[in-house]
Design a protein around this motif. Sequence first.
Motif, short mmCIF file in Angstrom:
data_model
loop_
_atom_site.label_atom_id
_atom_site.label_comp_id
_atom_site.label_asym_id
_atom_site.label_seq_id
_atom_site.Cartn_x
_atom_site.Cartn_y
_atom_site.Cartn_z
N GLY A 319 0.79 -1.22 0.00
CA GLY A 319 0.00 0.00 0.00
C GLY A 319 0.82 1.27 0.00
O GLY A 319 2.04 1.26 0.13
N GLY A 320 0.12 2.39 -0.14
CA GLY A 320 0.72 3.71 -0.09
C GLY A 320 0.95 4.35 -1.44
O GLY A 320 1.21 5.56 -1.52
N VAL A 339 5.53 -8.49 -6.49
CA VAL A 339 4.94 -7.36 -5.76
C VAL A 339 4.16 -6.44 -6.69
O VAL A 339 4.60 -6.14 -7.80
N ILE A 340 2.99 -6.01 -6.20
CA ILE A 340 2.13 -5.07 -6.92
C ILE A 340 1.98 -3.83 -6.04
O ILE A 340 1.82 -3.94 -4.82
N PHE A 341 1.99 -2.64 -6.65
CA PHE A 341 1.78 -1.42 -5.88
C PHE A 341 1.26 -0.32 -6.79
O PHE A 341 1.23 -0.45 -8.01
N ALA A 360 8.02 -6.98 -10.09
CA ALA A 360 7.01 -6.06 -9.56
C ALA A 360 6.34 -5.33 -10.71
O ALA A 360 6.90 -5.20 -11.80
N LYS A 361 5.13 -4.85 -10.44
CA LYS A 361 4.40 -4.02 -11.40
C LYS A 361 3.66 -2.93 -10.65
O LYS A 361 3.16 -3.15 -9.54
N SER A 362 3.58 -1.76 -11.27
CA SER A 362 2.81 -0.66 -10.73
C SER A 362 1.47 -0.59 -11.44
O SER A 362 1.40 -0.76 -12.67
N THR A 372 -2.59 -7.53 -13.75
CA THR A 372 -1.33 -7.84 -13.10
C THR A 372 -1.45 -9.07 -12.21
O THR A 372 -0.54 -9.90 -12.14
N PHE A 373 -2.58 -9.17 -11.52
CA PHE A 373 -2.85 -10.35 -10.69
C PHE A 373 -2.78 -11.61 -11.55
O PHE A 373 -2.13 -12.60 -11.18
#
Length: 410
Positions: A319-320, A339-341, A360-362, A372-373
Amino acid sequence: MKLLYIIGIQAYTLLIRIFSLFNPKAKLFIKGRKNIFTSIAQKVDPAEKHIWFHFASLGEFEQGRPVLEKLKALYPSKKIVVTFFSPSGYEIRKNYAFADVFYLPMDTAANAKRFITGINPEMAIFTKYEFWHFYFKELKNRGIPLYVISGIFRENQAFFKWYGGFYRNILKSVTYFFVQNKESEDLLKSIGLHHVSISGDTRFDRVYENAQSPKQLSIVESFIGSAPTIVCGSTWPEDEKILSALPQQYPNWKFIIAPHEIHESHIESIEKQFSVGSIRFSVFGAEPKALNAQYQTLIIDNIGMLSALYQYGKLAYIGGGFGTGIHNTLEAAAFGLPVIFGPKYDKFQEAKDLIAIGAAKSISSTGELIDTFNAFANHQQAADAARKYVDNKKGATDQIISVIMKSNRP
């Protein structure tokens, strides 16, 4: 500029006092500093030398913790004092076994003199940032070595602007900088500070150690069973709004939501958004095991579990990223979780690195989150890349300790 700094400190203190009338964190900030010098005098013997570690908050504590604990292991008889600026660090680590823990009194000339006299430090170690004029000046005047570890600097900071002379002088009190990257090293050298080396980020050592021997959580194990699980750490309302679309899309998955804030209204808001099959951690432990299967989302309504939760995940959402910036991605990556954010990650080198290696992906919308999931749900290559990234980056602690020991024999 010094006068403006003093006025700024006074104005900040006044604002916090006003906010403390209705804000719980601000109230802790003020309450924790009440009678602070009496508390220090009761716990700390000024006749003994101490090693002083200062941390802005909990994240910086975890970042600097490997250095603290390595020094304690090497010199077990040494006394250590830890200070925090933020309640979110102090309130969670105030009973830390290896140190006497206090709030840092506000940065005034009188406070700096009284505090440093009271703890009698033989060295001071600050993690990442927080550069306090009067504390740094007092340390320098007394000839006490001051180290900044895991430092990171950016060109847009006041230190590197034409008007930043006052702030550059603060940095001149630092004995040695251990920085995370070459950009930081080059920026410091550009203003005449050459006592610097690239050591990397001590967080890699911390998260690596955590991943090697995580705390087992039997209630969480009971909740997930054999289902694939996504751990959503340090979430804010903007994150939860997007995440709430996932459980119905993926009924065979389990979801763990560990919000950044756990006050009652926030937990209730999460419960409303994840209304089908959600339960609080504090309630789930008392549920009959026969009913476990009906719950799909576990809401963590306490602080301190997140770093251990990632061991149970297959994916992580951090998060964030829809607010001021993402939280800690490395704790998840150390366990081999892709990681996803959200979109605001530009200040975090590790996030950029993880994206570059495909770990990771934004995302900026629910649709991007679902895409992305799907991409990461069974992506072993991304998982391996995340774990390898952390493994290859560890080692900053030993490098820092080596330099400190050459200059000081605690």
